[in-house]
Design a protein around this motif. Structure first.
Motif, PDB file in Angstrom:
ATOM      1  N   TRP A   1       0.804  -1.224   0.000  1.00 60.03           N
ATOM      2  CA  TRP A   1       0.000   0.000   0.000  1.00 60.03           C
ATOM      3  C   TRP A   1       0.837   1.273   0.000  1.00 60.03           C
ATOM      4  CZ3 TRP A   1      -4.202  -1.421   4.170  1.00 60.03           C
ATOM      5  CH2 TRP A   1      -5.059  -2.398   3.642  1.00 60.03           C
ATOM      6  N   GLN A   2       1.788   1.371   0.905  1.00 58.66           N
ATOM      7  CA  GLN A   2       2.570   2.607   1.002  1.00 58.66           C
ATOM      8  C   GLN A   2       3.313   2.868  -0.309  1.00 58.66           C
ATOM      9  OE1 GLN A   2       5.618   2.751   4.050  1.00 58.66           O
ATOM     10  NE2 GLN A   2       5.666   4.973   3.988  1.00 58.66           N
TER      11      GLN A   2
ATOM     12  N   TYR B   1      -0.601   6.170   2.547  1.00 60.81           N
ATOM     13  CA  TYR B   1      -0.839   5.163   3.573  1.00 60.81           C
ATOM     14  C   TYR B   1       0.284   5.226   4.584  1.00 60.81           C
ATOM     15  CZ  TYR B   1      -1.344   0.805   6.058  1.00 60.81           C
ATOM     16  OH  TYR B   1      -1.486  -0.120   7.065  1.00 60.81           O
ATOM     17  N   ASP B   2      -0.074   5.301   5.872  1.00 62.18           N
ATOM     18  CA  ASP B   2       0.892   5.300   6.972  1.00 62.18           C
ATOM     19  C   ASP B   2       0.818   3.938   7.653  1.00 62.18           C
ATOM     20  OD1 ASP B   2       2.456   5.685   9.229  1.00 62.18           O
ATOM     21  OD2 ASP B   2       0.981   6.955  10.228  1.00 62.18           O
TER      22      ASP B   2
ATOM     23  N   VAL C   1      -9.103   6.775   6.663  1.00 59.57           N
ATOM     24  CA  VAL C   1      -9.638   5.423   6.795  1.00 59.57           C
ATOM     25  C   VAL C   1      -8.717   4.704   7.764  1.00 59.57           C
ATOM     26  CG1 VAL C   1     -10.271   3.290   5.632  1.00 59.57           C
ATOM     27  CG2 VAL C   1     -10.473   5.480   4.413  1.00 59.57           C
ATOM     28  N   ARG C   2      -9.206   4.505   8.975  1.00 60.22           N
ATOM     29  CA  ARG C   2      -8.411   3.844   9.994  1.00 60.22           C
ATOM     30  C   ARG C   2      -8.560   2.330   9.865  1.00 60.22           C
ATOM     31  NH1 ARG C   2      -8.079   8.592  11.687  1.00 60.22           N
ATOM     32  NH2 ARG C   2      -8.510   9.808  13.466  1.00 60.22           N
TER      33      ARG C   2
ATOM     34  N   VAL D   1      -3.271   3.886   8.726  1.00 60.75           N
ATOM     35  CA  VAL D   1      -4.259   4.871   8.276  1.00 60.75           C
ATOM     36  C   VAL D   1      -4.010   5.195   6.802  1.00 60.75           C
ATOM     37  CG1 VAL D   1      -5.088   7.243   8.546  1.00 60.75           C
ATOM     38  CG2 VAL D   1      -4.459   5.929  10.560  1.00 60.75           C
ATOM     39  N   LEU D   2      -5.105   5.146   6.034  1.00 63.11           N
ATOM     40  CA  LEU D   2      -5.074   5.615   4.658  1.00 63.11           C
ATOM     41  C   LEU D   2      -5.663   7.024   4.674  1.00 63.11           C
ATOM     42  CD1 LEU D   2      -4.619   4.900   1.611  1.00 63.11           C
ATOM     43  CD2 LEU D   2      -7.061   4.358   1.562  1.00 63.11           C
ATOM     44  N   ALA D   3      -4.911   7.993   4.186  1.00 58.39           N
ATOM     45  CA  ALA D   3      -5.359   9.391   4.173  1.00 58.39           C
ATOM     46  C   ALA D   3      -5.644   9.823   2.741  1.00 58.39           C
ATOM     47  CB  ALA D   3      -4.296  10.294   4.784  1.00 58.39           C
ATOM     48  N   ILE D   4      -6.841  10.350   2.540  1.00 61.64           N
ATOM     49  CA  ILE D   4      -7.238  10.899   1.248  1.00 61.64           C
ATOM     50  C   ILE D   4      -7.497  12.383   1.496  1.00 61.64           C
ATOM     51  CG2 ILE D   4      -8.887  10.787  -0.652  1.00 61.64           C
ATOM     52  CD1 ILE D   4      -9.423   7.866   0.954  1.00 61.64           C
TER      53      ILE D   4
END
Length: 109
Positions: A11-12, A52-53, A70-71, A58-61
């Motif tokens: 993801w990252q 993505y962190d 999105v936690r 957490v995915l941050a948009i």
């Protein structure tokens, strides 16, 4: 149209690698859950980035005026057309779906 599942370890790197192609895009974010039905969180706002962190899971948009987080995402499916990300469907640990649609900048009125 190619729909693919992105595995969590990737993801990252995936979102880092598509960052440049997202410049100038606009996003619509739709949240779908049993408790709330379907609600639009953002309607065709300028996209500032997606990341993505893994430490915080957490995915941050980020769109203009809103950071949609999105936690604990469980799955991410992306739709790619002509080599460009056009949408993604993210399901979190509580089975809430976050559907992000992307398109180019709006033509001036």
């Amino acid at each position: 149209m190619t729909i693919a599942k992105i595995d969590k370890p990737d993801w990252q790197h995936y979102f880092d690698s598509v960052a440049k192609e997202l410049d100038g895009m606009r996003a619509e974010i739709d949240v779908v859950a049993m408790a709330i039905g379907s609600q639009i969180a953002a309607e065709w706002l300028p996209l500032l980035g997606i990341s993505y962190d893994p430490k915080g899971d957490v995915l941050a948009i980020a769109v203009e005026g809103l950071d949609h987080l999105v936690r604990k995402p469980d799955t991410i499916f992306v739709d790619v057309e002509q080599g460009r990300l056009t949408s993604m469907d993210v399901t979190d640990s509580e089975q809430v779906r976050h559907i992000v649609k992307l398109r180019g900048p709006q033509a001036p009125s």
